[in-house]
Structures are given as structure tokens and as C-alpha cells.
Motif scaffolding. Structure first.
Motif, PDB file in Angstrom:
ATOM      1  N   GLU B  47       0.689  -1.113  -0.604  1.00 53.11           N
ATOM      2  CA  GLU B  47      -0.475  -0.101   0.180  1.00 53.11           C
ATOM      3  C   GLU B  47       1.058   1.355   0.354  1.00 53.11           C
ATOM      4  OE1 GLU B  47      -3.450   0.042   3.022  1.00 53.11           O
ATOM      5  OE2 GLU B  47      -4.041   1.980   2.140  1.00 53.11           O
ATOM      6  N   ALA B  48       2.198   0.881   0.865  1.00 52.57           N
ATOM      7  CA  ALA B  48       3.038   2.620   1.205  1.00 52.57           C
ATOM      8  C   ALA B  48       3.863   2.403  -1.091  1.00 52.57           C
ATOM      9  CB  ALA B  48       3.797   2.468   2.270  1.00 52.57           C
ATOM     10  N   LEU B  49       3.305   1.659  -1.524  1.00 52.39           N
ATOM     11  CA  LEU B  49       4.456   1.733  -3.073  1.00 52.39           C
ATOM     12  C   LEU B  49       3.272   2.073  -3.459  1.00 52.39           C
ATOM     13  CD1 LEU B  49       6.179   1.130  -5.395  1.00 52.39           C
ATOM     14  CD2 LEU B  49       6.190  -1.465  -4.702  1.00 52.39           C
ATOM     15  N   PHE B  50       2.086   1.697  -3.357  1.00 52.04           N
ATOM     16  CA  PHE B  50       1.002   2.465  -4.115  1.00 52.04           C
ATOM     17  C   PHE B  50       0.877   3.904  -3.898  1.00 52.04           C
ATOM     18  CE2 PHE B  50      -3.871   2.981  -4.802  1.00 52.04           C
ATOM     19  CZ  PHE B  50      -3.605   2.447  -5.859  1.00 52.04           C
ATOM     20  N   GLN B  51       0.580   4.287  -2.578  1.00 52.96           N
ATOM     21  CA  GLN B  51       0.544   5.600  -2.195  1.00 52.96           C
ATOM     22  C   GLN B  51       1.474   6.678  -3.064  1.00 52.96           C
ATOM     23  OE1 GLN B  51      -0.889   5.878   1.639  1.00 52.96           O
ATOM     24  NE2 GLN B  51      -2.766   5.449   1.189  1.00 52.96           N
ATOM     25  N   HIS B  52       2.919   6.067  -3.077  1.00 52.77           N
ATOM     26  CA  HIS B  52       4.430   6.955  -3.729  1.00 52.77           C
ATOM     27  C   HIS B  52       3.782   6.491  -5.206  1.00 52.77           C
ATOM     28  CE1 HIS B  52       7.945   8.200  -4.070  1.00 52.77           C
ATOM     29  NE2 HIS B  52       8.037   7.295  -5.102  1.00 52.77           N
ATOM     30  N   MET B  53       3.624   5.791  -5.802  1.00 46.09           N
ATOM     31  CA  MET B  53       2.765   6.004  -6.948  1.00 46.09           C
ATOM     32  C   MET B  53       1.551   7.054  -6.883  1.00 46.09           C
ATOM     33  SD  MET B  53       5.618   3.767  -7.918  1.00 46.09           S
ATOM     34  CE  MET B  53       5.671   4.314  -9.509  1.00 46.09           C
ATOM     35  N   LEU B  54       0.693   6.766  -6.565  1.00 49.28           N
ATOM     36  CA  LEU B  54      -0.044   8.348  -6.402  1.00 49.28           C
ATOM     37  C   LEU B  54       0.311   9.687  -6.361  1.00 49.28           C
ATOM     38  CD1 LEU B  54      -3.329   6.626  -4.335  1.00 49.28           C
ATOM     39  CD2 LEU B  54      -2.817   6.577  -6.563  1.00 49.28           C
ATOM     40  N   ARG B  55       1.208   9.486  -5.795  1.00 48.19           N
ATOM     41  CA  ARG B  55       1.722  10.690  -5.737  1.00 48.19           C
ATOM     42  C   ARG B  55       2.172  12.002  -7.365  1.00 48.19           C
ATOM     43  NH1 ARG B  55       4.899   9.893  -0.688  1.00 48.19           N
ATOM     44  NH2 ARG B  55       2.743   9.572   0.242  1.00 48.19           N
ATOM     45  N   ASP B  56       2.855  10.391  -8.192  1.00 46.61           N
ATOM     46  CA  ASP B  56       3.528  11.164  -9.080  1.00 46.61           C
ATOM     47  C   ASP B  56       1.985  10.889 -10.283  1.00 46.61           C
ATOM     48  OD1 ASP B  56       5.986  10.687  -8.756  1.00 46.61           O
ATOM     49  OD2 ASP B  56       5.924   8.827 -10.014  1.00 46.61           O
ATOM     50  N   VAL B  57       0.762  10.327 -10.002  1.00 47.83           N
ATOM     51  CA  VAL B  57      -0.395  10.801 -10.705  1.00 47.83           C
ATOM     52  C   VAL B  57      -0.545  12.291 -10.561  1.00 47.83           C
ATOM     53  CG1 VAL B  57      -2.116   9.604 -11.182  1.00 47.83           C
ATOM     54  CG2 VAL B  57      -0.514   8.560 -10.796  1.00 47.83           C
ATOM     55  N   ILE B  58      -0.854  12.489  -9.180  1.00 48.79           N
ATOM     56  CA  ILE B  58      -0.768  14.094  -8.840  1.00 48.79           C
ATOM     57  C   ILE B  58      -0.716  14.941  -9.640  1.00 48.79           C
ATOM     58  CG2 ILE B  58      -1.159  15.359  -6.942  1.00 48.79           C
ATOM     59  CD1 ILE B  58      -2.307  12.907  -5.123  1.00 48.79           C
ATOM     60  N   ALA B  59       1.673  15.071  -9.192  1.00 53.04           N
ATOM     61  CA  ALA B  59       2.015  15.735 -10.038  1.00 53.04           C
ATOM     62  C   ALA B  59       1.648  15.902 -11.179  1.00 53.04           C
ATOM     63  CB  ALA B  59       3.595  15.168 -10.015  1.00 53.04           C
ATOM     64  N   LYS B  60       1.583  14.893 -11.771  1.00 54.14           N
ATOM     65  CA  LYS B  60       1.265  14.532 -13.294  1.00 54.14           C
ATOM     66  C   LYS B  60       0.020  15.271 -13.598  1.00 54.14           C
ATOM     67  CE  LYS B  60       3.857  11.602 -15.310  1.00 54.14           C
ATOM     68  NZ  LYS B  60       4.528  10.573 -15.272  1.00 54.14           N
ATOM     69  N   VAL B  61      -1.629  15.165 -12.999  1.00 51.27           N
ATOM     70  CA  VAL B  61      -2.597  15.889 -12.582  1.00 51.27           C
ATOM     71  C   VAL B  61      -1.852  17.417 -12.769  1.00 51.27           C
ATOM     72  CG1 VAL B  61      -5.286  16.280 -12.052  1.00 51.27           C
ATOM     73  CG2 VAL B  61      -3.688  13.918 -11.941  1.00 51.27           C
ATOM     74  N   ARG B  62      -1.804  17.823 -11.995  1.00 52.07           N
ATOM     75  CA  ARG B  62      -1.148  18.942 -12.228  1.00 52.07           C
ATOM     76  C   ARG B  62      -0.649  19.885 -13.017  1.00 52.07           C
ATOM     77  NH1 ARG B  62       0.911  19.581  -5.783  1.00 52.07           N
ATOM     78  NH2 ARG B  62      -0.668  19.743  -4.579  1.00 52.07           N
ATOM     79  N   GLU B  63       0.044  18.867 -13.997  1.00 50.69           N
ATOM     80  CA  GLU B  63       0.885  19.331 -14.986  1.00 50.69           C
ATOM     81  C   GLU B  63      -0.120  19.814 -15.878  1.00 50.69           C
ATOM     82  OE1 GLU B  63       4.403  17.085 -15.909  1.00 50.69           O
ATOM     83  OE2 GLU B  63       5.084  16.349 -13.295  1.00 50.69           O
ATOM     84  N   ALA B  64      -1.618  18.645 -15.987  1.00 53.11           N
ATOM     85  CA  ALA B  64      -1.834  19.150 -17.518  1.00 53.11           C
ATOM     86  C   ALA B  64      -2.563  20.001 -17.161  1.00 53.11           C
ATOM     87  CB  ALA B  64      -2.432  17.491 -17.131  1.00 53.11           C
ATOM     88  N   PHE B  65      -2.800  20.206 -16.287  1.00 53.23           N
ATOM     89  CA  PHE B  65      -4.207  21.004 -16.411  1.00 53.23           C
ATOM     90  C   PHE B  65      -2.837  22.806 -16.684  1.00 53.23           C
ATOM     91  CE2 PHE B  65      -5.425  25.131 -13.776  1.00 53.23           C
ATOM     92  CZ  PHE B  65      -6.520  25.200 -13.789  1.00 53.23           C
ATOM     93  N   GLU B  66      -1.475  22.812 -15.885  1.00 52.65           N
ATOM     94  CA  GLU B  66      -0.938  24.338 -16.061  1.00 52.65           C
ATOM     95  C   GLU B  66      -0.415  24.099 -17.747  1.00 52.65           C
ATOM     96  OE1 GLU B  66       2.303  23.733 -13.396  1.00 52.65           O
ATOM     97  OE2 GLU B  66       0.936  24.402 -11.684  1.00 52.65           O
ATOM     98  N   ALA B  67      -0.385  22.790 -18.328  1.00 51.91           N
ATOM     99  CA  ALA B  67      -0.050  22.863 -19.486  1.00 51.91           C
ATOM    100  C   ALA B  67      -1.189  23.346 -20.508  1.00 51.91           C
ATOM    101  CB  ALA B  67       0.407  21.358 -20.179  1.00 51.91           C
ATOM    102  N   ALA B  68      -2.841  23.545 -20.059  1.00 56.53           N
ATOM    103  CA  ALA B  68      -3.911  24.618 -20.448  1.00 56.53           C
ATOM    104  C   ALA B  68      -3.644  25.652 -20.429  1.00 56.53           C
ATOM    105  CB  ALA B  68      -4.902  23.261 -20.360  1.00 56.53           C
ATOM    106  N   GLN B  69      -2.982  26.222 -19.775  1.00 52.09           N
ATOM    107  CA  GLN B  69      -3.015  27.513 -19.417  1.00 52.09           C
ATOM    108  C   GLN B  69      -2.551  28.325 -20.631  1.00 52.09           C
ATOM    109  OE1 GLN B  69      -5.004  28.612 -16.240  1.00 52.09           O
ATOM    110  NE2 GLN B  69      -5.271  26.314 -16.906  1.00 52.09           N
ATOM    111  N   VAL B  70      -3.578  29.090 -21.133  1.00 51.00           N
ATOM    112  CA  VAL B  70      -2.794  30.258 -21.634  1.00 51.00           C
ATOM    113  C   VAL B  70      -2.319  31.963 -21.020  1.00 51.00           C
ATOM    114  CG1 VAL B  70      -2.855  31.449 -24.169  1.00 51.00           C
ATOM    115  CG2 VAL B  70      -3.702  28.908 -23.979  1.00 51.00           C
ATOM    116  N   GLU B  71      -0.982  31.959 -21.510  1.00 49.63           N
ATOM    117  CA  GLU B  71      -0.556  33.548 -20.660  1.00 49.63           C
ATOM    118  C   GLU B  71      -1.261  34.323 -21.306  1.00 49.63           C
ATOM    119  OE1 GLU B  71       2.075  34.758 -18.157  1.00 49.63           O
ATOM    120  OE2 GLU B  71       2.254  33.055 -18.597  1.00 49.63           O
TER     121      GLU B  71
END
Lengths: 204, 204
Positions: B47-71
DNA sequence: CTTCTGACCAAAATTCTAATTTGGTCACTC
DNA sequence: GAGTGACCAAATTAGAATTTTGGTCAGAAG
């Protein structure tokens, strides 16, 4: 015709207490004081009997919404009161809350389909209500079916998943959310800036 | 430290393909080309390993949101583009969509908790984004956490449950819904009546 | 005739048990 | 100390045995 009523009454009680899967035709027959075969003289299958009972629930849901309307009050105030009545109804109505629990716990297909059918009917009803608002000139023109769906789901989600996890919401909180998000919109209009409670206009 | 990376890489692949329950520690070890015991030198449990992988996903989600922003583009246009990017992300990201499927099919508790954790993180992120909008004076003051939650759930519900059942929605439909419901609000302002496309003002 | 019954049946669900698999450990190697 | 893999208790699965269930129908009741 008294027999059919007894069957429906028994079915209602059984489905309310044990859900779809947990209710047996024998049980309904016993509860109604008739033989099992008698049920099949009125309903072709357990599922048909179940769907017949769902129609009752749908009618009751509408009544709950309508009972919350106050003649002459503001359209959106009435709409919000209606939405809150729908949420209340889910908790109060035995069969409905039992079905919700059943889907959560066992994922029974028929119960899931039943809830979807109810949701669909409520969305249709809400959409017609919104359409009337559009024709009265108080609601912006929009895809009323989509908006009805979003309103219902938003209320459900907030009360079911947000409120329990992040602290309870008062009726006032909910009403403010409804007004500021759905009715007035999130965009802050120029002329509202001063009224927003910010003492001065200086921004960092 | 190369070994830890190999373990994480293998875990990511395994969880993405087989979900939480369908992945075994032996499998990850084999995939990483290390012994099972080695995994436990870096992570105390599956479970700890799984939750560690989740943190990666969360970071990627944020990146996806930010990548969609147009200055420089309009705040709400950017917000809507970001929300759509989040929806897209769910379908594109293998581990995320696998977890969604796993919860639907088996109701695995850990997968469910994982998705909730991701949702919570996204809501927090969105809430901060909205708070910035408030401070910029473009977003009405409101409970940003609640609004963020509603926005995310509304988009998810529309794309997942409405669109498949009642005909697909174009990007334009979705954008119109977003603007008319959330941004401008449903209430039709007096001055908008003429601009709504109604040729004359006569109402039945 | 019609209305209703309840023993009956095939299919589905449940229970029980044996066999397998799994997360996690630890004496041992390198 | 870093890493291994045989090992273990606990959980999961498999599948046969048993029970329950939705639905039927020959016949009783009226």
C-alpha cells in the motif's frame, strides 16, 4: 382489485426494508397474504413489479419538489428550495435510501438501473421547470436538460461527498453556493467590486 | 539508487496494467528484475508503494492542468481549458483509468481510497487557483474549496454520465454550459433580454 | 368460466472445504 | 550494509454440494 393493492403494499414494504435483491417473491406473497402465483396474475416478473413501484417513487419525488414551492416567491429561491427538498427526500424515503445503500454495498444491477430511471425522471422534470423559467424570462436560454442534470448532480455530490468529509454545510452555505455559482455566476462584475466587502480597491 | 527507480518503474507499469488488486509484489519484483525482499528495503508495504505512485499521478495531473493554461488569455477561458484537460487526462493516463475501472468492477477499497486522494489533491489545487482569481478581482468571493469541488464533479458527471446517455457533447456545448451556468450564471439580466436572440419582446 | 393456490422445476445463489496465492519476513549470501 | 529467495500465516480462489429463488401450471375454489 383489493388483492392487487395488497400486493403493491407488500412489495413496497419489502423492497423498502430489504432492497431488490434481498426481497423474494415468496416473501411478498406471505406479506400480502396471497399465494405466489397470484402475484404473477398482476405482474409478469419480479422486475416488472419493482419497476411499477419505482413509478410511485417518481411521483412522490415530484410531489416533494412541488410541495417546496412557495407561490409568488422568487424563481431561484423556489428552485433552490426544491433542490433541497429533493435531497431531503432521498434520506426520508425508505425505498429510495435502501436502494442507494444496496447499490453501494452489492452493486445490484436492477437497483442501479432503478436509481438511474428515477434520476432520469427527476432531470426531465427539472428541465421542464427550467424551461418554464426561460419562457418567463427569468432564466438564461440554455440546454435545460444539461443544466438540470448538473444542478441535481452538484447538490447530490456536495451533500453526499463534500459535506461529510470537509465539515458540515449549513443551509445558508448551500444557498450561498447556489446563488453565487449557479445563479449570479462566478465572474465578478465591475460594479460589484465595491459591494464585495473589500474596504479599498487597492490590489497587489 | 538505480534499484529504487527500477522498482518504481515496474510498479507503475504493473499498477497501470493490472490495477491495485491485480498486481502482486512478486510480479513487481520480477518486472523490476530484483528480489521481492529488495522492494521492502524501500517501501514498508504494498500500500505504501501504491501511495507513492499516486503522488506521481497527482503531480502529473497538475502539470496537465497547467499545460492547458495560455498566458494572457481570459481567466475563465483558461479555467475551462484546464478542466477539460483534467477530463482528458483521466482517459489518457493508464494508471488512473485502470483504477477507475477497478473501482467500478471490483470496488477495491485501496483503489477507491487512491482515487479519493487524487480528487482531494485536485480540488485543493483548483481551489488555490480560484483563490488567485478572487485576489485578482475576476472571481466572485466564495467558498473556493466548495466551488472547486462542484466544478470538478460537474465536469466529470457531464462527460461520464450525461454525454454517453443523451448524445455526445461538442467542446462548444461544454464551453457554453460552463459559461452560461458557472461564469455568467443562470439568471437572465434585464439588459440581456434583447441580446438573447429573441426577435421581439412579446412573451406569452 | 375466472380467480387463485401451492407443489414443482431449472437456474441461480450460497455454503463448505480443499487447494492455491499473496503480502510480508528473515536467516543467509555477497 | 545491500540484496536474496525459501518460508509462513492469512487471504483468496475453485469447485463441488446444497439451498434458495423466480417463475410455471395442473388443478382447487368459487
Amino acid at each position: 382489485m383489493i388483492m392487487r393493492d395488497r400486493i403493491e403494499e407488500a412489495a413496497k414494504r419489502a423492497f423498502s426494508e430489504f432492497g431488490y435483491k434481498g426481497t423474494t417473491m415468496d416473501q411478498i406473497a406471505r406479506l400480502a397474504g396471497v399465494s405466489k402465483g397470484a402475484i404473477y396474475l398482476h405482474f409478469p416478473s419480479k422486475e416488472a413489479l419493482f419497476q411499477h413501484m419505482l413509478r410511485d417513487v417518481i411521483a412522490k419525488v415530484r410531489e416533494a419538489f412541488e410541495a417546496a414551492q412557495v407561490e409568488g416567491d422568487d424563481y431561484f429561491r423556489n428552485l433552490e428550495r426544491g433542490l433541497r427538498a429533493l435531497m431531503q427526500f432521498r434520506g426520508d424515503h425508505a425505498m429510495l435510501s435502501k436502494l442507494v445503500q444496496e447499490v453501494r454495498q452489492f452493486g445490484t444491477a436492477e437497483a442501479r438501473a432503478g436509481l438511474q430511471e428515477i434520476e432520469g425522471a427527476v432531470v426531465d422534470y427539472l428541465a421542464r421547470h427550467l424551461q418554464r423559467g426561460v419562457e418567463l424570462g427569468v432564466v438564461r436560454r440554455c440546454r435545460v436538460d444539461l443544466v438540470a442534470f448538473v444542478l441535481l448532480r452538484a447538490y447530490t455530490a456536495v451533500l453526499r461527498d463534500f459535506s461529510p468529509a470537509r465539515g458540515p454545510l449549513s443551509e445558508e452555505d448551500l444557498y450561498q453556493l447556489f446563488i453565487s455559482v449557479f445563479v449570479d455566476g462566478l465572474r465578478l462584475k465591475e460594479r460589484e467590486t465595491a459591494a464585495e466587502g473589500r474596504p479599498t480597491g487597492e490590489g497587489g
